[in-house]
Design an enzyme around this catalytic site. Structure first.
Site, PDB file in Angstrom:
ATOM      1  N   CYS A 199       0.861  -1.190   0.000  1.00 54.94           N
ATOM      2  CA  CYS A 199       0.000   0.000   0.000  1.00 54.94           C
ATOM      3  C   CYS A 199       0.891   1.232   0.000  1.00 54.94           C
ATOM      4  CB  CYS A 199      -0.959   0.003   1.179  1.00 54.94           C
ATOM      5  SG  CYS A 199      -0.189  -0.221   2.781  1.00 54.94           S
TER       6      CYS A 199
ATOM      7  N   HIS B 102       1.097   5.653  -1.631  1.00 52.50           N
ATOM      8  CA  HIS B 102       0.507   6.874  -2.179  1.00 52.50           C
ATOM      9  C   HIS B 102       1.127   7.183  -3.535  1.00 52.50           C
ATOM     10  CE1 HIS B 102       0.691   7.176   2.270  1.00 52.50           C
ATOM     11  NE2 HIS B 102      -0.555   7.554   2.123  1.00 52.50           N
TER      12      HIS B 102
ATOM     13  N   GLU C  91       9.056  -2.435  -2.937  1.00 50.13           N
ATOM     14  CA  GLU C  91       8.976  -3.065  -1.623  1.00 50.13           C
ATOM     15  C   GLU C  91       9.271  -4.559  -1.659  1.00 50.13           C
ATOM     16  OE1 GLU C  91       5.379  -2.192   0.472  1.00 50.13           O
ATOM     17  OE2 GLU C  91       5.610  -0.026   0.239  1.00 50.13           O
TER      18      GLU C  91
ATOM     19  N   TYR D 265     -11.960   6.143   3.645  1.00 44.65           N
ATOM     20  CA  TYR D 265     -12.039   5.836   5.073  1.00 44.65           C
ATOM     21  C   TYR D 265     -11.270   6.855   5.893  1.00 44.65           C
ATOM     22  CZ  TYR D 265      -7.649   3.525   3.782  1.00 44.65           C
ATOM     23  OH  TYR D 265      -6.411   3.246   3.269  1.00 44.65           O
TER      24      TYR D 265
ATOM     25  N   GLU E 295      -8.107   8.598   3.775  1.00 45.29           N
ATOM     26  CA  GLU E 295      -7.682   8.222   2.439  1.00 45.29           C
ATOM     27  C   GLU E 295      -8.828   7.926   1.484  1.00 45.29           C
ATOM     28  OE1 GLU E 295      -3.215   6.584   3.158  1.00 45.29           O
ATOM     29  OE2 GLU E 295      -4.786   5.063   3.064  1.00 45.29           O
TER      30      GLU E 295
ATOM     31  N   TRP F 268      -6.213  -0.029   8.692  1.00 50.25           N
ATOM     32  CA  TRP F 268      -7.010   0.038   7.465  1.00 50.25           C
ATOM     33  C   TRP F 268      -7.235  -1.326   6.803  1.00 50.25           C
ATOM     34  CZ3 TRP F 268      -2.035   1.868   8.044  1.00 50.25           C
ATOM     35  CH2 TRP F 268      -1.039   1.186   7.351  1.00 50.25           C
TER      36      TRP F 268
END
Length: 197
Positions: A83, A85, A103, A119, A132, A175
């Site tokens: 996850c 941005h 990653e 959320y 977000e 989340w």
């Protein structure tokens, strides 16, 4: 890492860290500005664009990531495959593929859009807030993982039943269940009914 207009703009040529900017959005996901990453997560949080990736192996098992202990936000907890941005001006799909490679050292063999979810999740441990507008992606991973130790503490492939057991005893990101539940229709379409998602 592939160089795109967005990644070129946000790459430092002299090796120094520059401020990471996020796209601020309205309730419909329309870009309205930018903010520095940490400031966007300070209470009460500013609504910004994000993405969440769920990759599965050929047996329909979900690839989980344990966030590295050195991360300033939600260190050491388990979460979805990847996850993050998008950079301002970077397409969420491109950002999801880029960060999965950065990653985990692997490119998805399939990556498909799976909708969006909005959320507001405060993180009690760090005091930061996730406000977000999250773009969801599901896909397949078929190559060996090469995780970046600065980003990833551990990885695990789990069935739906194993995830339920792990979620009951291990710490997960604030989340995680929100994005998983929002992605479930696309996950079921990808993995088939027998996988149990």
């Amino acid at each position: 890492m592939p160089i795109t207009p967005a990644t070129e703009t946000h790459s430092s040529s002299n090796g120094t860290a520059e401020a990471i900017l996020l796209e601020l959005v309205d309730e419909k996901g329309v870009t309205i500005g930018t903010a520095e990453k940490l400031s966007a997560h300070q209470p009460p949080g500013r609504l910004h664009r994000a993405f969440s990736v769920f990759l599965f192996d050929e047996h329909g098992r979900l690839l989980l990531q344990q966030r590295a202990l050195g991360k300033y936000h939600s260190p050491g907890v388990w979460s979805n495959t990847c996850c993050g941005h998008p950079y301002p001006g970077e397409a969420p799909f491109a950002a999801a593929a880029r960060r999965t490679y950065e990653e985990l050292g692997v490119s998805p063999s399939l990556l498909a859009e799976a909708g969006t979810v909005r959320y507001n999740h405060p993180d009690p441990e760090s005091g930061l807030v996730e406000q977000e507008f999250n773009h969801l992606f599901v896909g397949l991973v078929q190559a060996p993982l090469v995780p970046d130790a600065d980003e990833v503490g551990a990885t695990a492939f789990v069935t739906a039943a194993e995830l339920a057991e792990r979620h009951a005893k291990d710490p997960f990101s604030a989340w995680f269940m929100t994005v998983l539940d929002a992605a479930r229709p696309a996950i079921r379409e990808l993995t088939g009914p027998s996988a149990g998602w």
